[in-house]
Motif scaffolding. Structure first.
Motif, mmCIF file in Angstrom:
data_model
loop_
_atom_site.group_PDB
_atom_site.id
_atom_site.type_symbol
_atom_site.label_atom_id
_atom_site.label_comp_id
_atom_site.label_asym_id
_atom_site.label_seq_id
_atom_site.Cartn_x
_atom_site.Cartn_y
_atom_site.Cartn_z
ATOM 1 N N ALA A 183 2.486 1.846 -3.365
ATOM 2 C CA ALA A 183 1.529 2.413 -4.317
ATOM 3 C C ALA A 183 1.374 3.915 -4.100
ATOM 4 C CB ALA A 183 0.171 1.717 -4.181
ATOM 5 N N GLU A 184 1.357 4.337 -2.834
ATOM 6 C CA GLU A 184 1.269 5.766 -2.518
ATOM 7 C C GLU A 184 2.514 6.512 -3.004
ATOM 8 O OE1 GLU A 184 -1.073 7.723 -1.000
ATOM 9 O OE2 GLU A 184 -2.482 6.041 -1.081
ATOM 10 N N GLN A 210 10.419 1.295 -3.879
ATOM 11 C CA GLN A 210 9.664 0.364 -4.709
ATOM 12 C C GLN A 210 10.291 -1.029 -4.718
ATOM 13 O OE1 GLN A 210 6.734 0.857 -5.982
ATOM 14 N NE2 GLN A 210 6.619 3.026 -5.473
ATOM 15 N N LYS A 253 0.836 -1.205 0.000
ATOM 16 C CA LYS A 253 0.000 0.000 0.000
ATOM 17 C C LYS A 253 0.870 1.253 0.000
ATOM 18 C CE LYS A 253 -4.163 -1.796 2.276
ATOM 19 N NZ LYS A 253 -5.025 -1.696 3.492
ATOM 20 N N LYS A 303 4.458 5.709 -5.478
ATOM 21 C CA LYS A 303 4.408 5.798 -6.940
ATOM 22 C C LYS A 303 3.494 6.931 -7.373
ATOM 23 C CE LYS A 303 3.724 2.974 -11.073
ATOM 24 N NZ LYS A 303 3.366 1.621 -11.588
ATOM 25 N N GLU A 304 2.340 7.039 -6.711
ATOM 26 C CA GLU A 304 1.380 8.086 -7.049
ATOM 27 C C GLU A 304 1.959 9.477 -6.792
ATOM 28 O OE1 GLU A 304 -2.850 9.697 -5.267
ATOM 29 O OE2 GLU A 304 -2.569 7.527 -5.420
ATOM 30 N N LYS A 305 2.766 9.589 -5.742
ATOM 31 C CA LYS A 305 3.341 10.881 -5.367
ATOM 32 C C LYS A 305 4.716 11.110 -5.990
ATOM 33 C CE LYS A 305 0.768 11.419 -1.071
ATOM 34 N NZ LYS A 305 -0.344 10.600 -1.568
ATOM 35 N N GLU A 306 5.109 10.218 -6.875
ATOM 36 C CA GLU A 306 6.382 10.335 -7.603
ATOM 37 C C GLU A 306 7.577 10.433 -6.653
ATOM 38 O OE1 GLU A 306 5.832 13.649 -10.223
ATOM 39 O OE2 GLU A 306 4.667 12.476 -11.667
#
Length: 357
Positions: A10-11, A45, A7, A13-16
């Motif tokens: 994934a966060e 990651q 989880k 990745k979304e926030k680069e």
């Protein structure tokens, strides 16, 4: 812990972000299961790393099997920088709501990465409790319920508020609690109008309202409950009136809780009842807050919080009326939000109890 790591990744990745550095004790424990008091978590990651010193290395390996445990000697920042190069991190997030400015300057000086301040990434994941977390909260609530049953036999005219707080603390710790959830509120007579009236040297007098707000920590998780009683003689008509308004506000708010409703909407249910009864100006705090590894977590049941409640959130429901130079009432339970309602964890009676020992 693998689900939590996924989880978080994934966060990121979304926030680069290439990785996140975690030092907040509750976030560290949540992400790793490690209960030691010194350690830093680095999640990218590709890897999840727990960095600690020789005192905790073996403990960390046992408690955090999903992490690569790295022991540092000398400068921890040097070790972190070495790991960042090894994992090839360019953009590193840090917990801006926890780290102070001096720490940030040290990061900037010693870490060869681009730093990015983050807010509450892990805390947002923590909002939804799994079944294991809920069971720990249930146990903490059970200890508080048992303490309330005990204290009813201890309360009497002449007892000092601090003595009540100490009895509650001793009982819960003897029964398995590891700590107090917060500084207990024991406020009697006119002091019960103080929402945060921490236990004092005041003696309980005949006819006093006594508000007790207390809880404990069990395996890292908190409980929080409030009950208001009358000691020494039958309640006056005004005491009964104020108590019934607060109780009705609390019960109706609990009925309104379910997944999909906003925290502000639940707060409004209770606030409207108190306002319609003529006491709008005497309920000054929010209706409740989430509970978990911290006593105050988000989201909150507050006019200012429009977060939509989700199943698995654990919240307090604690309306109150506080009349200066007279006294006050607060009633508080912990509930678990479900898809179509909520489960009340606190089991202690909410009838207006008259204690006449």
């Amino acid at each position: 812990m693998k689900k939590r790591i996924s989880k978080l990744q994934a966060e990121l990745k979304e926030k680069e972000l290439d990785a996140l550095l975690i030092n907040t004790p509750e976030n560290r424990r949540y992400m790793t299961g490690f209960t030691g008091t010194a350690g830093t978590v680095l999640v990218s990651q590709e890897e999840a790393i727990l960095i600690t010193d020789f005192r905790y290395t073996q403990q960390a390996k046992k408690q955090a099997p999903d992490y690569r445990v790295v022991e540092f000697k000398g400068s921890k920042l040097d070790k972190i920088n070495e790991l960042l190069k090894e994992v090839k991190i360019d953009t590193l997030g840090f917990e801006a709501t926890y780290e102070n400015y001096n720490t940030y300057l040290n990061y900037k000086e010693k870490l060869d990465v681009s730093l990015k301040a983050t807010e509450n990434i892990v805390k947002k994941i923590r909002m939804i409790k799994n079944s294991d977390e809920i069971e720990k909260i249930k146990k903490a609530v059970e200890l508080a319920d048992d303490a309330f049953t005990m204290i009813r036999d201890f309360l009497k005219v002449g007892v000092v508020e601090r003595e009540v707080a100490l009895e509650l603390e001793f009982f819960m710790k003897k029964a398995g609690a590891t700590d107090n959830a917060f500084d207990f509120i024991v406020a009697s007579g006119e002091r019960s109008a103080l929402p945060h009236g921490v236990a004092s040297d005041k003696q309980i007098a005949v006819g006093d309202f006594v508000t007790m707000d207390f809880g404990c920590v069990y395996d890292g998780y908190h409980s929080d409950m409030t009950r208001t009683v009358v000691v020494g003689e039958e309640a006056t008509p005004k005491q009964k009136e104020i108590y019934e308004i607060v109780l009705r506000a609390q019960l109706e708010a609990i009925k309104g809780i379910k997944a999909g409703i906003k925290g502000s909407e639940v707060d409004k249910i209770a606030r409207d009842i108190i306002a319609q009864a003529g006491y709008k100006d005497y309920f000054g705090h929010g209706l409740g807050h989430c509970v978990g590894l911290e006593i105050h977590e988000g989201p909150r049941l507050s006019p200012k919080d429009d977060t939509v409640l989700e199943a698995g959130m654990v919240v307090t429901v604690e309306p109150g009326i506080y009349l200066p130079n007279w006294g006050g009432v607060r009633i508080e339970d912990i509930v678990v939000v479900t898809e179509d309602g909520c489960q009340i964890l606190t089991e202690s009676s909410k009838e207006l109890l008259i204690i006449d020992n």
